[in-house]
Design an enzyme around this catalytic site. Structure first.
Site, short mmCIF file in Angstrom:
data_model
loop_
_atom_site.label_atom_id
_atom_site.label_comp_id
_atom_site.label_asym_id
_atom_site.label_seq_id
_atom_site.Cartn_x
_atom_site.Cartn_y
_atom_site.Cartn_z
N TYR A 1 -72.41 -9.52 6.39
CA TYR A 1 -72.06 -10.59 7.34
C TYR A 1 -73.13 -10.71 8.41
O TYR A 1 -73.57 -11.82 8.75
CB TYR A 1 -70.70 -10.30 7.96
CG TYR A 1 -70.29 -11.30 9.01
CD1 TYR A 1 -69.86 -12.57 8.67
CD2 TYR A 1 -70.34 -10.97 10.37
CE1 TYR A 1 -69.48 -13.49 9.63
CE2 TYR A 1 -69.95 -11.87 11.35
CZ TYR A 1 -69.53 -13.13 10.98
OH TYR A 1 -69.16 -14.05 11.94
N SER B 1 -60.29 -26.24 10.05
CA SER B 1 -58.83 -26.16 9.90
C SER B 1 -58.23 -24.97 10.64
O SER B 1 -57.00 -24.82 10.68
CB SER B 1 -58.45 -26.11 8.42
OG SER B 1 -59.00 -24.96 7.81
N LYS C 1 -75.58 -14.05 9.40
CA LYS C 1 -75.64 -14.65 10.73
C LYS C 1 -77.04 -14.52 11.35
O LYS C 1 -77.46 -15.39 12.12
CB LYS C 1 -74.57 -14.03 11.63
CG LYS C 1 -73.15 -14.39 11.20
CD LYS C 1 -72.95 -15.90 11.13
CE LYS C 1 -71.53 -16.30 10.83
NZ LYS C 1 -71.34 -17.78 10.82
N SER D 1 -73.59 -18.94 14.78
CA SER D 1 -73.94 -17.61 14.29
C SER D 1 -72.82 -16.68 14.75
O SER D 1 -71.65 -16.95 14.54
CB SER D 1 -75.31 -17.19 14.82
OG SER D 1 -75.65 -15.90 14.40
#
Length: 284
Positions: free
Chosen positions: A150, A13, A154, A135
């Site tokens: 974070y 989105s 990843k 990633s």
């Protein structure tokens, strides 16, 4: 005339996901796209016979499986999966709570696993399929203070994709890790980033990097989302897709820099690295 592939794209989105599905629909592909809020997708795309909008909780396996089933019911097949859903959790490791860390992993890592588990039986049955896992350059180069959790999510995406590539190869399924650099999307803005609630002022490096992002990087990202979308389409059509794709000149250069550093450390510490091997005893 060959029928266009069916793509299933999560987190579609906004950002790179939205740029991709707009490109795909423009080019005549059939697209199933997920978002937490299906109205966001419908607002962006509108009604189109080649488009299926799906409200999905990516961290909920039942919700993900239902979306895969709906896609198969509408289009009859799935050819390319793009695991793009995710968000950034900011905060040093000391600042980030257990709840905040778990939630970031639930979306960024376990959400990706939910999709893989749900689609692989279909791919195995038809002996073909392509999985593209998003990633980040932060999933290859972790030296960003305040981004540790974070980064870890990843890196995890990269690691599981490397395993998937060899697990699924004999079934005709390919897997690619994409490491985007900075693209001019809303990723650095509210909604795509979450800040740790327990802030500790002593972490100067992390606070300084936050200021740099707010004052220098937002609005000046070098990557063009529309060009990224075109690169994804090329990747989806490639006969020999790479396992690793660094997206953007900044990502490419940062990856090269880390590789050069690793090579230097390997050379410098070769003797110490190899000093732990068993040595065969010579019998007189």
């Amino acid at each position: 005339m060959e029928t266009k592939k069916v793509w299933y794209v999560t987190g579609a989105s906004k950002g790179l996901g939205l740029a991709l599905i707009k490109k795909l629909i423009h080019d005549g592909y059939r697209v199933a796209a997920t978002s937490r809020n299906v109205s966001d997708l419908d607002k962006e795309i509108g009604s189109n016979v080649n488009f299926l909008s799906l409200g999905v909780d990516i961290a909920n396996e039942t919700s993900v499986r239902a979306s895969i089933e709906k896609t198969l019911q509408k289009f009859g097949t799935i050819d390319v999966v793009v695991n793009n859903a995710g968000y950034g959790q900011l905060g040093t490791l000391e600042e980030t709570s257990d709840e905040e860390a778990h939630e970031n992993f639930n979306v960024n890592v376990f959400g990706t696993l939910n999709v893989i588990r749900a689609v692989m039986s279909h791919f195995r049955q038809k002996k073909s399929g392509r999985i593209i896992n998003i990633s980040s350059i932060a999933g290859f180069l972790g030296g960003f203070p305040g981004w540790g959790i974070y980064n870890a999510t990843k890196f995890a995406v990269a690691g599981l994709t490397e395993a998937l590539a060899v697990e699924a190869k004999s079934h005709g399924v390919t897997a690619t890790i994409v490491y985007p650099g900075y693209f001019k999307t809303n990723f650095l803005k509210q909604g795509s980033l979450r800040l740790a609630k327990n802030r500790i002022a002593d972490y100067k490096e992390a606070r300084d990097l936050e200021v740099i992002h707010d004052t220098q990087i937002i609005g000046n990202q070098p990557g063009d989302p529309e060009k990224a979308a075109a690169a994804f389409v090329t990747l989806g059509e490639s006969k020999n897709p790479p396992l690793h794709l660094f997206l953007g000149t900044d990502s490419f250069n940062m990856a090269n820099g880390k590789i050069e550093t690793l090579q230097q450390e390997l050379r410098t510490n070769e003797a110490l690295s190899k000093s732990t091997d068993f040595v065969a005893q010579t019998v007189a």
